[in-house]
Write a protein that holds these residues in place. Structure first.
Motif, PDB file in Angstrom:
ATOM      1  N   LYS A  68      10.904  -0.514  -6.784  1.00 39.56           N
ATOM      2  CA  LYS A  68      11.098  -0.298  -5.366  1.00 39.56           C
ATOM      3  C   LYS A  68      12.265  -1.125  -4.870  1.00 39.56           C
ATOM      4  O   LYS A  68      12.393  -2.296  -5.261  1.00 39.56           O
ATOM      5  CB  LYS A  68       9.805  -0.751  -4.663  1.00 39.56           C
ATOM      6  CG  LYS A  68       9.499  -0.072  -3.396  1.00 39.56           C
ATOM      7  CD  LYS A  68       8.045  -0.284  -3.007  1.00 39.56           C
ATOM      8  CE  LYS A  68       7.696  -1.717  -2.644  1.00 39.56           C
ATOM      9  NZ  LYS A  68       6.355  -1.813  -2.026  1.00 39.56           N
ATOM     10  N   TRP A 104       0.811  -1.225   0.000  1.00 40.81           N
ATOM     11  CA  TRP A 104       0.000   0.000   0.000  1.00 40.81           C
ATOM     12  C   TRP A 104       0.841   1.270   0.000  1.00 40.81           C
ATOM     13  O   TRP A 104       1.938   1.304   0.549  1.00 40.81           O
ATOM     14  CB  TRP A 104      -0.913   0.015   1.237  1.00 40.81           C
ATOM     15  CG  TRP A 104      -1.871  -1.125   1.279  1.00 40.81           C
ATOM     16  CD1 TRP A 104      -1.608  -2.401   1.701  1.00 40.81           C
ATOM     17  CD2 TRP A 104      -3.229  -1.124   0.849  1.00 40.81           C
ATOM     18  NE1 TRP A 104      -2.730  -3.181   1.577  1.00 40.81           N
ATOM     19  CE2 TRP A 104      -3.750  -2.428   1.052  1.00 40.81           C
ATOM     20  CE3 TRP A 104      -4.078  -0.144   0.326  1.00 40.81           C
ATOM     21  CZ2 TRP A 104      -5.064  -2.772   0.741  1.00 40.81           C
ATOM     22  CZ3 TRP A 104      -5.395  -0.488   0.024  1.00 40.81           C
ATOM     23  CH2 TRP A 104      -5.871  -1.792   0.231  1.00 40.81           C
ATOM     24  N   HIS A 105       0.282   2.320  -0.587  1.00 49.34           N
ATOM     25  CA  HIS A 105       0.810   3.656  -0.342  1.00 49.34           C
ATOM     26  C   HIS A 105       0.664   3.974   1.147  1.00 49.34           C
ATOM     27  O   HIS A 105      -0.248   3.459   1.797  1.00 49.34           O
ATOM     28  CB  HIS A 105       0.006   4.698  -1.136  1.00 49.34           C
ATOM     29  CG  HIS A 105       0.296   4.695  -2.598  1.00 49.34           C
ATOM     30  ND1 HIS A 105      -0.562   4.167  -3.519  1.00 49.34           N
ATOM     31  CD2 HIS A 105       1.365   5.157  -3.310  1.00 49.34           C
ATOM     32  CE1 HIS A 105      -0.046   4.299  -4.729  1.00 49.34           C
ATOM     33  NE2 HIS A 105       1.126   4.887  -4.634  1.00 49.34           N
ATOM     34  N   ALA A 106       1.510   4.858   1.651  1.00 49.96           N
ATOM     35  CA  ALA A 106       1.390   5.244   3.058  1.00 49.96           C
ATOM     36  C   ALA A 106      -0.015   5.800   3.329  1.00 49.96           C
ATOM     37  O   ALA A 106      -0.657   5.444   4.324  1.00 49.96           O
ATOM     38  CB  ALA A 106       2.451   6.274   3.418  1.00 49.96           C
ATOM     39  N   PHE A 127      -4.171  -0.111  -6.704  1.00 48.60           N
ATOM     40  CA  PHE A 127      -2.709  -0.084  -6.687  1.00 48.60           C
ATOM     41  C   PHE A 127      -2.157  -1.247  -5.843  1.00 48.60           C
ATOM     42  O   PHE A 127      -1.219  -1.936  -6.236  1.00 48.60           O
ATOM     43  CB  PHE A 127      -2.229   1.256  -6.121  1.00 48.60           C
ATOM     44  CG  PHE A 127      -0.739   1.332  -5.943  1.00 48.60           C
ATOM     45  CD1 PHE A 127       0.084   1.727  -6.990  1.00 48.60           C
ATOM     46  CD2 PHE A 127      -0.145   1.004  -4.728  1.00 48.60           C
ATOM     47  CE1 PHE A 127       1.462   1.793  -6.834  1.00 48.60           C
ATOM     48  CE2 PHE A 127       1.231   1.060  -4.561  1.00 48.60           C
ATOM     49  CZ  PHE A 127       2.040   1.451  -5.615  1.00 48.60           C
ATOM     50  N   GLY A 163       8.676   5.008  -2.744  1.00 49.22           N
ATOM     51  CA  GLY A 163       7.532   4.565  -3.521  1.00 49.22           C
ATOM     52  C   GLY A 163       6.207   4.762  -2.825  1.00 49.22           C
ATOM     53  O   GLY A 163       5.213   5.139  -3.446  1.00 49.22           O
ATOM     54  N   LYS A 164       6.172   4.545  -1.536  1.00 50.21           N
ATOM     55  CA  LYS A 164       4.876   4.580  -0.862  1.00 50.21           C
ATOM     56  C   LYS A 164       4.313   5.996  -0.706  1.00 50.21           C
ATOM     57  O   LYS A 164       3.196   6.156  -0.223  1.00 50.21           O
ATOM     58  CB  LYS A 164       4.957   3.871   0.482  1.00 50.21           C
ATOM     59  CG  LYS A 164       5.688   4.589   1.577  1.00 50.21           C
ATOM     60  CD  LYS A 164       5.653   3.712   2.831  1.00 50.21           C
ATOM     61  CE  LYS A 164       6.326   4.406   3.992  1.00 50.21           C
ATOM     62  NZ  LYS A 164       6.397   3.532   5.169  1.00 50.21           N
ATOM     63  N   PHE A 165       5.079   6.986  -1.118  1.00 53.05           N
ATOM     64  CA  PHE A 165       4.571   8.361  -1.049  1.00 53.05           C
ATOM     65  C   PHE A 165       4.083   8.876  -2.401  1.00 53.05           C
ATOM     66  O   PHE A 165       3.752  10.050  -2.539  1.00 53.05           O
ATOM     67  CB  PHE A 165       5.673   9.280  -0.502  1.00 53.05           C
ATOM     68  CG  PHE A 165       6.101   8.900   0.880  1.00 53.05           C
ATOM     69  CD1 PHE A 165       5.205   8.983   1.933  1.00 53.05           C
ATOM     70  CD2 PHE A 165       7.370   8.422   1.129  1.00 53.05           C
ATOM     71  CE1 PHE A 165       5.580   8.604   3.222  1.00 53.05           C
ATOM     72  CE2 PHE A 165       7.746   8.042   2.409  1.00 53.05           C
ATOM     73  CZ  PHE A 165       6.855   8.126   3.459  1.00 53.05           C
ATOM     74  N   MET A 166       4.048   7.977  -3.392  1.00 54.15           N
ATOM     75  CA  MET A 166       3.765   8.432  -4.756  1.00 54.15           C
ATOM     76  C   MET A 166       2.277   8.589  -5.041  1.00 54.15           C
ATOM     77  O   MET A 166       1.737   8.003  -5.991  1.00 54.15           O
ATOM     78  CB  MET A 166       4.415   7.471  -5.757  1.00 54.15           C
ATOM     79  CG  MET A 166       5.934   7.600  -5.762  1.00 54.15           C
ATOM     80  SD  MET A 166       6.703   6.477  -6.946  1.00 54.15           S
ATOM     81  CE  MET A 166       8.434   6.976  -6.842  1.00 54.15           C
TER      82      MET A 166
END
Lengths: 387, 387, 387, 387
Positions: free
Chosen positions: D332, C236-238, C288, D342-345
């Motif tokens: 990543k 996951w994205h943050a 995603f 990557g997780k901040f994209m």
């Protein structure tokens, strides 16, 4: 003149006592505000000083030069009539003035007040100084409880003092003190100092009742927990139940279950729960729910005041069933000091007694302390009553 | 048997009265919940019906078939002991069941209860039905106030009724009724119906006081506004002042200044402010601030109850200074009905009297109404007192 | 003239189609707004009408009398340049004007526009009408998704239509369509209608990639769930992970696990999950995370547009990796219509394709739909890509 | 071996540089967190140290004894894979460990790493150390901006440094650099260090465009303010407009209008606004609105990268129109380091360039910085472009 020396002595001793409370702190401990009800120790040091500068020095000392004109803005608390103030929620972001500068501010004001008193003490001034001393004593208690919150919510549980014993054991067995029906006098009546909310001696009628000679202990409170007290709505006010659920409350503040064993954070660090000590750091909601579970009740503040002669008190502030409302003859002080009490007389509960961290000489049986029903960071305990 | 017919008559009349209140509504008006304290009219219709189905039909009628098993979930309000319920904030999102279906639910339950009562009326049942009637009468008042809120917050200000006059003029001049010091009896003492919070006749001691014979009028309240009452913190509780500032409160609810002229929204639509009518839709905070500004005070609920014989009341609920706490001999009902009152006894203020939309036969001088101090959507007014 | 008849025909047909969507609704269904992104059906009916009244009738018809002057305030959406508007969060509280009145408003405007077009059609007018038709078609899709949300969040899960089949089965096996590296043309280039955000044909360079010929099915998505996809942050994205945890997301919207069996709410009511249907009502975060779990990726909107000729699309809006930003030659329309698209070009993700509830004649391969990454109430699905 | 000495030298110099930034701080300054995006300086000192302890010492040094096992919990930031961590919002409440202890922690780790490197340097270790150095350099920039926020939001505006000049004057006149249409290479291609988000050299097609040789100055930005830029929705994204209104934004962060004269808070204290300096501390929303007002646009990150050779950069981070999404060949990193970028994209905007407080040797033209569009506490500026 005797009265002079006594007042000056009290003043100096109070100023010093405040600083002694802070002695074990690191410089960093002085700064933060982990929750809105807690103030940074540095702020307490400044605010109690501001009080004397604002109400004594700036009012009565000709040509007095403020230590720093910005401080009257920084260290005002909630006195709307004294101008702008830092929002309570921002107090914990002020890294400047430094701790050291705040101590210099204290010295400056302490010395000027002391000098001023040498030559100018009269009844009006004595009254103001006495209010200032009592105000500072209240903040001494807050210093203790705020420091406990700051350190006790740090995941590494720092010690504050190796010697301060906050758990005064409650060894006596429960006995019911019987108070007969009658009309009783309530409120402060001597010429000694008291706050305006205690004034106006008046009568209340009480039906007969019984009140316990002791506080509820940790051991007794644990039975409530073990019996599922925190998961049965039946014992709780609707708002208390919401509070329990939203905050996932399962025990008093500072309790931690570690490896199946209950511990409590104290000024000495994390310790096994002391079964004989009175339960503390409970909210009014919890105190009420405990009483419901026992089939008993909390005393009203009048029932407490009338019976207080028959039991020891002073180990813990005691939640009462009474809401904080004005006495029949209540009259707000004029001016800024009128903001001290009256404007808080809604949505709060009265607590009676005193706690282990209440300043000496700062307790009396007519004292009306008050907090919102969900708050727990004070040393708050439970005494039961019944008809 | 006389008692049977009377109870059945009351029951049927109450059920019908509820529906008559809703007669002017469009189908859309039944559905929405513009703020958390307001419930959709459809929900009131269902909930008052659920009460009879849950506590009478399902308990006492053998082989009773629920109208719809899902309704016991949909129309439960806050009775934790009766199982799951729709969160209060979601009530206004339920477009189904339809209004028409809810009316069929009402008919179903009304008919079954009525049939059941024909053959089975006894004391226990009579008591339950009486509670149900009184419960429904409370919701009749809420229907009025919730409908007013729904329509009164619509930017096109729809009319509700061309005939309902909510402003009962207060023509008399102020006189101070003097009540002497003494011990007085408080609380409900007859065998007539009352709620559990009024029970336990008991004594209170009152110092002598004076209470006004009339309610504060719009004209009088306007002086407070024009004198800057809403912009001077000195008259307000700290929490009241926060409330004023955060919500930018500048006048009572439903007041609008249009082209420099004050108007108020009423059931008849937007009207010029009636200067002779009692001010209404004020919060406790406003009532208190008004009294402070006048240098007077609000009566306690006991001062109100003791003096009520000497003045007319019933035009408006009257805020008192008393917090809503239990009477000395208060005992919660067992079971779900015990959730009716006791669990709300914190953080609320007592109101006494009755309003223009209180159901007939639903007011008595011992009645303890209660609301949070910031609420204004009820018909709430101000009576002053002094020592 | 042919063009006249065609435009008028389209206009009338669009107006009628909107009303046909609403045919199964009860009057109550038209009113509520269970979440901020959903609008009440009544509001959609009014707003699409307001568009024609505001931009056509009031601008071009001499002496046109508004149906009701208050409606221009009530039914404006977000056009800041068109004056005040009802806050989006309050739309669900407006019980008046009634549904019936809104339908009369529709008739009034439809008739006036129709009459006006008979005699006054020119290029400028035709362009405006075409925008109005496309605008109304967008709201037709929203009507479907908002109605689904209103009914699908009612605990009794009402049926909307016994015949509307929203799950178009995806039977084909996955194949990877290979697109070679190259410079490709993107954007709308014909003279047919499109929105301003599609305009400005331009080139993009794409490295070679592969894109799936099919949408991810419920069966495939279930594997992700069963493999713990919702409880492993690594996919996951943050911000996606925060969203999952704060909202306790465990499956797509409208999925319910009942007695260990997965169900989904559809227009036909609650049904067992259709394993062969494409997964829908997933957020971008979920799309995603699913791709991450598969070791694949979502296509960019350019990769989608270039490849679209090689696969079927139109069953679901497809999340792309592209953020919604302006094309190189993007130019905002002047005036109020310029508020249509450009001001939303931040913090949103582009979706391509169309869904089962997109109006016929309202889809094209250059269409850029856009939503915030957490939203799920649209029919949103997943197509995979890889290098 | 040369490489060893160079790496060790860089490592030691980086560690020292971090501490030199903090030299002017008081002990109190190290502790607080006035807003969620800011971290206490003490935390930066600890976290950059934790990185080396966690990823180097604990992984590669046999029998390494942690300085304090609790620190791995206290100083983890957002690495979900490395176990529990202190919630970001609570960092500012940790008064312990003391500043002095954190410096001892730094020494401990610096020394152990240094010793370890003497004997064990290989390619894998060199790579890790290089990442650690770059990671610490990023925190050096954050130290500057967080310290500025901590001091700049104190009502007494303390000075941080008498010598640090943050306003590098922008004297040149605007010229438009013309870039012809073509396919360009983007991304990092050498073997030097870079972050994973810059990798994967790839091609993009750009239509011809023009880009300014200079940053927008305070003087130019002031014209936007004076022309009512902050009160006309037409220039703003819908979300930008909401942000302006909810936060009552009227100028860049740190600007204050005092006696009709604009001032800005700088590291040297409150100063008159420097008209020739580039505007800074603006959000993306403001940068975009300014460009709209000028009838121009912000460059994309590709337009910036392709043109950067033709202008000076490095005085301010420059907002681009590009959303922060992965490059076509983005991969990543495996393990915890994969959580770096990557997780901040999603929902962030790319900034290009560098600022006056970016560490030396930490900037390159492929560097992709990213922040949410509303943030302003970094040194963020505006460069314009057009077609």
């Amino acid at each position: 003149m005797l009265i002079t020396n006594e007042i000056i002595g009290n003043f100096l001793q109070t100023r010093q006592a405040t600083e002694e409370i802070c002695a074990p702190l690191t410089q960093e401990d002085y700064v933060v505000q982990p929750t809105v009800d807690v103030s940074p120790p540095k702020w307490h040091l400044g605010h109690t000083t501001w009080f004397f500068e604002e109400f004594v020095l700036k009012k009565f000392v000709e040509d007095y030069e403020e230590f720093d004109p910005q401080f009257s803005f920084l260290f005002n608390s909630y006195y709307e009539s004294m101008g702008k103030r830092v929002l309570r929620t921002n107090r914990g972001n002020l890294t400047r003035p430094s701790v050291e500068e705040v101590y210099r501010y204290r010295d400056h004001v302490t010395n000027h007040v002391s000098e001023f008193l040498d030559d100018n003490l009269n009844e009006e001034i004595a009254k103001l100084i006495t209010i200032g001393i009592n105000h500072e004593q209240q903040h001494q208690e807050l210093l203790f409880t705020d420091i406990k919150y700051i350190l006790g919510n740090n995941p590494i549980f720092p010690h504050f003092s190796e010697t301060f014993e906050e758990n005064l054991i409650e060894k006596q067995k429960n006995k019911w003190i019987k108070i007969p029906e009658g009309t009783y006098e309530i409120g402060h009546a001597t010429t000694d100092f008291c706050f305006d909310n205690e004034l106006g001696k008046h009568k209340v009628f009480l039906h007969k009742y019984k009140i316990s000679n002791k506080l509820v202990t940790n051991e007794e409170y644990l039975e409530f927990i073990n019996d599922g007290g925190y998961s049965n709505f039946i014992y709780w006010h609707a708002e208390g139940w919401d509070w329990v659920q939203q905050n996932e409350i399962k025990c008093p503040l500072y309790w931690h279950k570690i490896d199946k064993e209950w511990h409590q954070y104290t000024f000495k660090g994390l310790k096994p729960l002391d079964m004989e000590a009175p339960v503390t750091h409970v909210s009014y909601y919890e105190a009420f729910a405990y009483a419901e579970w026992k089939g008993l009740k909390l005393p009203t503040e009048f029932e407490w005041e009338v019976a207080q002669d028959y039991f020891d008190w002073g180990k813990r502030w005691e939640w009462t069933e009474s809401a904080y409302t004005p006495y029949p003859f209540y009259k707000k002080e004029p001016g800024a000091l009128g903001e001290y009490n009256g404007k808080f007389m809604v949505n709060q509960k009265v607590l009676r007694g005193a706690s282990v961290v209440t300043a000496k000489d700062h307790s009396r049986y007519t004292y009306r302390n008050f907090f919102h029903p969900h708050l727990r960071w004070q040393f708050t305990g439970i005494r039961l009553a019944k008809r």
